[in-house]
Design a protein around this motif. Sequence first.
Motif, PDB file in Angstrom:
ATOM      1  N   LEU A 182       0.816  -1.202   0.000  1.00 29.91           N
ATOM      2  CA  LEU A 182       0.000   0.000   0.000  1.00 29.91           C
ATOM      3  C   LEU A 182       0.858   1.264   0.000  1.00 29.91           C
ATOM      4  N   LEU A 183       2.052   1.178   0.584  1.00 31.60           N
ATOM      5  CA  LEU A 183       2.932   2.345   0.651  1.00 31.60           C
ATOM      6  C   LEU A 183       3.669   2.612  -0.658  1.00 31.60           C
ATOM      7  N   SER A 184       4.020   1.572  -1.383  1.00 35.54           N
ATOM      8  CA  SER A 184       4.974   1.729  -2.486  1.00 35.54           C
ATOM      9  C   SER A 184       4.481   2.673  -3.574  1.00 35.54           C
ATOM     10  N   VAL A 185       3.252   2.483  -4.051  1.00 33.28           N
ATOM     11  CA  VAL A 185       2.766   3.297  -5.177  1.00 33.28           C
ATOM     12  C   VAL A 185       2.540   4.758  -4.789  1.00 33.28           C
ATOM     13  N   PRO A 186       1.720   5.060  -3.764  1.00 35.91           N
ATOM     14  CA  PRO A 186       1.509   6.480  -3.444  1.00 35.91           C
ATOM     15  C   PRO A 186       2.758   7.188  -2.948  1.00 35.91           C
ATOM     16  N   LEU A 187       3.657   6.466  -2.263  1.00 36.42           N
ATOM     17  CA  LEU A 187       4.873   7.106  -1.775  1.00 36.42           C
ATOM     18  C   LEU A 187       5.779   7.494  -2.932  1.00 36.42           C
ATOM     19  N   SER A 188       5.894   6.622  -3.920  1.00 42.94           N
ATOM     20  CA  SER A 188       6.715   6.948  -5.095  1.00 42.94           C
ATOM     21  C   SER A 188       6.129   8.122  -5.868  1.00 42.94           C
ATOM     22  N   LEU A 189       4.822   8.123  -6.072  1.00 50.39           N
ATOM     23  CA  LEU A 189       4.199   9.209  -6.823  1.00 50.39           C
ATOM     24  C   LEU A 189       4.279  10.530  -6.073  1.00 50.39           C
ATOM     25  N   THR A 190       4.124  10.479  -4.745  1.00 46.35           N
ATOM     26  CA  THR A 190       4.244  11.702  -3.957  1.00 46.35           C
ATOM     27  C   THR A 190       5.663  12.247  -4.019  1.00 46.35           C
ATOM     28  N   ALA A 191       6.645  11.360  -3.952  1.00 38.94           N
ATOM     29  CA  ALA A 191       8.036  11.803  -4.023  1.00 38.94           C
ATOM     30  C   ALA A 191       8.358  12.421  -5.379  1.00 38.94           C
ATOM     31  N   LEU A 192       7.726  11.919  -6.437  1.00 38.79           N
ATOM     32  CA  LEU A 192       8.009  12.409  -7.780  1.00 38.79           C
ATOM     33  C   LEU A 192       7.154  13.609  -8.175  1.00 38.79           C
ATOM     34  N   SER A 193       6.211  14.000  -7.309  1.00 40.48           N
ATOM     35  CA  SER A 193       5.279  15.060  -7.695  1.00 40.48           C
ATOM     36  C   SER A 193       5.952  16.417  -7.843  1.00 40.48           C
ATOM     37  N   ARG A 194       7.130  16.613  -7.245  1.00 38.51           N
ATOM     38  CA  ARG A 194       7.819  17.904  -7.323  1.00 38.51           C
ATOM     39  C   ARG A 194       8.934  17.909  -8.371  1.00 38.51           C
ATOM     40  N   VAL A 195       9.021  16.861  -9.156  1.00 40.09           N
ATOM     41  CA  VAL A 195      10.089  16.759 -10.149  1.00 40.09           C
ATOM     42  C   VAL A 195       9.639  17.407 -11.459  1.00 40.09           C
ATOM     43  N   ARG A 196      10.437  18.356 -11.963  1.00 34.16           N
ATOM     44  CA  ARG A 196      10.140  18.984 -13.245  1.00 34.16           C
ATOM     45  C   ARG A 196      10.595  18.081 -14.390  1.00 34.16           C
ATOM     46  N   SER A 208      12.430  18.843 -16.789  1.00 36.10           N
ATOM     47  CA  SER A 208      13.850  19.056 -17.083  1.00 36.10           C
ATOM     48  C   SER A 208      14.754  18.284 -16.132  1.00 36.10           C
ATOM     49  N   ASP A 209      14.211  17.865 -14.997  1.00 34.39           N
ATOM     50  CA  ASP A 209      14.998  17.116 -14.010  1.00 34.39           C
ATOM     51  C   ASP A 209      14.659  15.640 -14.010  1.00 34.39           C
ATOM     52  N   SER A 210      14.006  15.171 -15.070  1.00 30.90           N
ATOM     53  CA  SER A 210      13.558  13.780 -15.073  1.00 30.90           C
ATOM     54  C   SER A 210      14.716  12.792 -15.019  1.00 30.90           C
ATOM     55  N   GLY A 211      15.897  13.209 -15.467  1.00 32.56           N
ATOM     56  CA  GLY A 211      17.050  12.311 -15.381  1.00 32.56           C
ATOM     57  C   GLY A 211      17.481  12.016 -13.958  1.00 32.56           C
ATOM     58  N   ARG A 212      17.065  12.888 -13.036  1.00 33.20           N
ATOM     59  CA  ARG A 212      17.434  12.683 -11.638  1.00 33.20           C
ATOM     60  C   ARG A 212      16.509  11.699 -10.918  1.00 33.20           C
ATOM     61  N   LEU A 213      15.530  11.177 -11.640  1.00 29.14           N
ATOM     62  CA  LEU A 213      14.604  10.238 -11.018  1.00 29.14           C
ATOM     63  C   LEU A 213      15.310   8.976 -10.552  1.00 29.14           C
ATOM     64  N   GLN A 214      16.469   8.693 -11.147  1.00 30.51           N
ATOM     65  CA  GLN A 214      17.221   7.518 -10.718  1.00 30.51           C
ATOM     66  C   GLN A 214      17.685   7.652  -9.279  1.00 30.51           C
ATOM     67  N   LEU A 215      17.757   8.895  -8.783  1.00 34.04           N
ATOM     68  CA  LEU A 215      18.170   9.091  -7.392  1.00 34.04           C
ATOM     69  C   LEU A 215      17.176   8.468  -6.426  1.00 34.04           C
ATOM     70  N   SER A 235      15.601   5.570  -6.806  1.00 31.68           N
ATOM     71  CA  SER A 235      15.990   4.170  -6.685  1.00 31.68           C
ATOM     72  C   SER A 235      17.278   4.020  -5.882  1.00 31.68           C
ATOM     73  N   VAL A 236      18.239   4.902  -6.155  1.00 31.33           N
ATOM     74  CA  VAL A 236      19.501   4.856  -5.408  1.00 31.33           C
ATOM     75  C   VAL A 236      19.252   5.110  -3.929  1.00 31.33           C
ATOM     76  N   GLY A 237      18.401   6.091  -3.632  1.00 27.99           N
ATOM     77  CA  GLY A 237      18.085   6.389  -2.238  1.00 27.99           C
ATOM     78  C   GLY A 237      17.417   5.224  -1.540  1.00 27.99           C
ATOM     79  N   GLN A 238      16.542   4.507  -2.242  1.00 28.87           N
ATOM     80  CA  GLN A 238      15.897   3.344  -1.650  1.00 28.87           C
ATOM     81  C   GLN A 238      16.921   2.253  -1.342  1.00 28.87           C
ATOM     82  N   GLN A 239      17.855   2.035  -2.268  1.00 24.43           N
ATOM     83  CA  GLN A 239      18.857   0.991  -2.049  1.00 24.43           C
ATOM     84  C   GLN A 239      19.798   1.357  -0.903  1.00 24.43           C
TER      85      GLN A 239
END
Length: 197
Positions: free
Chosen positions: A64-78, A80-87, A89-93
């Motif tokens: 239940l946490l995985s989907v809304p938490l990921s979308l909430t974390a990505l909601s502030r990403v522009r 132009s910064d989409s390449g930083r989305l890999q961070l 995954s890195v942060g989770q690891q």
Amino acid sequence: MTAAVLAASGAAARLVTRITRPLLLAGAAAATGGLYWLSRLSEHGSYAGTVLGPTLVVGCGLGLLSVPLSLTALSRVRDSDSGRLQLLSVGQQVGGSIGLAVLGTAAWTVAADSARTQATRAATMATQAGRSAESGGQLPAAIYQHALAAGFGRALLAAAGSCWWPWPSPSPGFTPTSAVLSGHAGPRASQSHRAAG
């Protein structure tokens, strides 16, 4: 547990377009409750009676946490910064590795202290009774099993505490529908989705 995670994350993916914060709260509550339940394990329990139920609850909470938490974390990403989305995954690891190291250290520290205390007490009682602490051959195994249960129980209790904190509200521009459709919920994606509607 894997089946519970998959089932709950599938349900969350269908519900996230309507409710986001309730999913976060429900997932955190389920994961916290499951970990607390699992922390009550003892050396006398069985898998079916002690481990299976809590792990299913934890799996549902994580799903239940995985989907809304990921979308909430990505909601502030522009865009132009989409390449930083890999961070993300890195942060989770990295976070998972650090958390595992901390909880493992706590578990083995408590287990070692418990084993040392019990062994000292057993030796004292055996000396007072005028017999060897090794008599019967069962005492060392019992001490070891109890120490392991105590150590992992304490670590799981700490993990339960770390699962529950005040969850932030999604940003004002957060639109779960556009996040699901576009893969991330950047403001430009949200605007384009509203324009298309």
